[in-house]
Design an enzyme around this catalytic site. Structure first.
Site, short mmCIF file in Angstrom:
data_model
loop_
_atom_site.label_atom_id
_atom_site.label_comp_id
_atom_site.label_asym_id
_atom_site.label_seq_id
_atom_site.Cartn_x
_atom_site.Cartn_y
_atom_site.Cartn_z
N SER A 263 -16.98 11.25 -16.33
CA SER A 263 -16.32 10.36 -17.27
C SER A 263 -17.31 9.43 -17.97
O SER A 263 -18.27 9.92 -18.54
CB SER A 263 -15.23 9.58 -16.52
OG SER A 263 -14.23 9.21 -17.41
N LYS A 267 -21.00 10.53 -19.65
CA LYS A 267 -21.65 10.14 -20.92
C LYS A 267 -23.07 9.67 -20.55
O LYS A 267 -24.06 9.98 -21.22
CB LYS A 267 -20.91 8.99 -21.61
CG LYS A 267 -19.39 9.20 -21.80
CD LYS A 267 -18.72 8.00 -22.46
CE LYS A 267 -17.25 7.77 -22.15
NZ LYS A 267 -16.29 8.74 -22.50
N TRP A 354 -7.32 13.73 -23.23
CA TRP A 354 -7.96 12.51 -23.74
C TRP A 354 -9.45 12.75 -24.01
O TRP A 354 -10.03 12.22 -24.94
CB TRP A 354 -7.75 11.41 -22.70
CG TRP A 354 -8.20 10.03 -23.06
CD1 TRP A 354 -9.08 9.26 -22.35
CD2 TRP A 354 -7.77 9.22 -24.17
NE1 TRP A 354 -9.22 8.03 -22.95
CE2 TRP A 354 -8.42 7.98 -24.06
CE3 TRP A 354 -6.89 9.44 -25.24
CZ2 TRP A 354 -8.24 6.94 -24.98
CZ3 TRP A 354 -6.71 8.41 -26.16
CH2 TRP A 354 -7.38 7.18 -26.02
N HIS A 405 -8.19 14.74 -14.92
CA HIS A 405 -9.45 14.01 -15.04
C HIS A 405 -9.91 13.58 -13.64
O HIS A 405 -9.31 12.69 -13.04
CB HIS A 405 -9.16 12.79 -15.91
CG HIS A 405 -10.35 11.98 -16.28
ND1 HIS A 405 -11.30 12.40 -17.17
CD2 HIS A 405 -10.74 10.74 -15.88
CE1 HIS A 405 -12.21 11.46 -17.33
NE2 HIS A 405 -11.90 10.44 -16.55
#
Ligand code: GTR
Length: 427
Positions: A263, A267, A354, A405
């Site tokens: 998540s 990144k 998302w 997720h």
């Protein structure tokens, strides 16, 4: 080169499936038909318009150019680490986890003048390891002690997000926090397969709230300018600091370190892998917007939304691209291209709309020409999104798994297989 990627519908079935699994903020786009058409900047055309057709041109000209653009426009430039970083081994055991592991807890101490910061690394290595161990390096969300129930893990004293579920009271961890994130860590599997696991609580490096950059390692530096490090860049900087330490630790094979994150920390792992070429492998788990997903698709989370919800994550220059993604001189396929030719794995989850799974796949797809230019097989002959739970592994790896997720054993299994494929051979 023009990429007509905006109006494809071949993934309708996949999207229908996804919509059954997870509810996401309603006011954002989850409809493939409504993805705007866009043109992606070509990683193999330099800013002067000249095409990049040799590995040498990529290394000498285009790679530095793209790296500088991400530094200036997206994550922000990071400073050199202080010269006086001290690594102190706080604790070790050769018989941890019922004899399965060697455990080490190492504190990196950073200081400037009166100000001091401590970053704790928890390391597990297979007990029977012969020689330096290839190791996964990852950040965690709620303290090293949440990774495993092991009572010897030092309980974090750093500020963290309040969470009843994680046993965080008044922004501090309690004994109830131990092992609360263990389902995400597959420690036994990692050790059994002959790898090490090293992890740091990300809040040791920079606490995850908009604090005006007063805390964590920011406290050692002047306030960031518009093109200087936001929190993602700061966490990535901390990962490189850990790698500096690994270079001094004979039990860890610093030439075979895979940087992995989930998540917002996915990144971060991408940015760490892009900037620091010492990372042998990079893994992005469900990293989404500002990570592996193409910003121009504006599917699920958008640049505007992420900059609004998390104003401290990126540098201030990134605000220019709120609702204006096409103006940005880079998109996220170029971030993945910066990692080339080193192996990179991108993972999505079906229910994580998302994070735009298709946009995550496409970054790998559109980074592949750079991987091929540098002599690897890129994404092999993969042209469409693989089926659910069917990983593809070339120089670029990708899967979309069932579920939400999260980080699961399925994900770890794939990362270990990918590491076997790439890190075992390169010894
Ligand atoms: C969400 C954010 C995502 C993702 C996620 C996480 O709230 O919108 O970009 O990073 O947090 O880190 O868990």
């Amino acid at each position: 080169m023009r990429f007509a990627v905006g109006r494809c519908l071949p993934y309708l079935l996949f999207l229908l499936n996804a919509s059954l699994v997870c509810a996401q903020p309603a006011e954002f786009n989850y409809d493939e038909a409504k993805v705007p058409s866009f043109e992606l900047p070509d990683p193999l055309v330099a800013s002067d318009g000249k095409s990049v057709s040799t590995a040498e041109q990529w290394k000498q000209t285009r790679r530095p150019e793209i790296l500088a653009l991400f530094q200036k426009e997206v994550y922000g430039r990071s400073p050199e680490p202080p010269a006086n970083v001290v690594a102190k081994v706080l604790e070790t055991s050769d018989h941890a986890l019922d004899g399965k592991a060697i455990r080490k807890q190492v504190r990196l101490k950073l200081s400037r003048g009166e100000r001091q910061v401590a970053i704790d690394i928890l390391i597990y290595l297979p007990a029977k390891a012969q020689g330096p161990v290839p190791t996964f390096l990852t950040l965690n969300f709620f303290g090293n002690h949440t990774v495993h129930k092991d009572p010897a893990i030092i309980l974090s004293k750093s500020w963290m997000r309040a969470s009843k579920e994680k046993g965080v009271v008044n922004n501090r961890a309690t004994e109830a926090s131990r092992g609360t994130s263990a389902s995400r860590w597959a420690v036994d599997m990692i050790l059994q397969r002959g790898y090490g696991l090293a992890t740091i609580y990300y809040g040791d490096i920079d606490p995850d709230y908009d604090d005006g950059f007063e805390n964590g390692v920011h406290a050692l530096y002047p306030k960031p300018a518009k093109d200087e490090w936001g929190s993602i860049a700061t966490w990535a900087w901390g990962l490189s600091l850990a790698l500096d330490y690994f270079e001094t630790d004979e039990q860890i094979d610093h030439k075979r370190v895979a940087v992995m994150g989930h998540s917002r920390l996915g990144k971060t792992s991408l940015w760490a892998g892009a900037q620091d070429e010492r990372f042998a492998m990079t893994i992005s788990n469900n990293s989404g917007c500002g990570g592996a997903a193409l910003s121009r698709r504006a599917f699920g989370e958008t640049v505007k939304r992420i900059n609004t919800s998390f104003p401290h994550w990126f540098c201030d220059n990134f605000l220019k691209y709120n609702g204006n993604e096409n103006a940005c001189p880079v998109d996220q396929h170029m971030l993945v291209a910066l990692i080339a030719p080193r192996p990179v794995y991108i993972a999505s989850a079906e229910g994580d709309r998302w994070a735009d799974p298709r946009g995550e796949f496409l970054t790998g797809y559109y980074a592949a020409p750079v991987y091929r230019l540098l002599g690897t097989d890129g994404l092999g002959d993969v042209k469409e999104m693989p089926k659910l739970n069917e990983p593809v592994m070339h120089a670029i790896g990708y899967h979309i798994r069932r579920g939400k997720h999260d980080v699961t054993d399925f994900d770890w299994q794939a990362y270990l297989d990918f590491a076997d494929q790439h890190l075992r051979d390169s010894k």
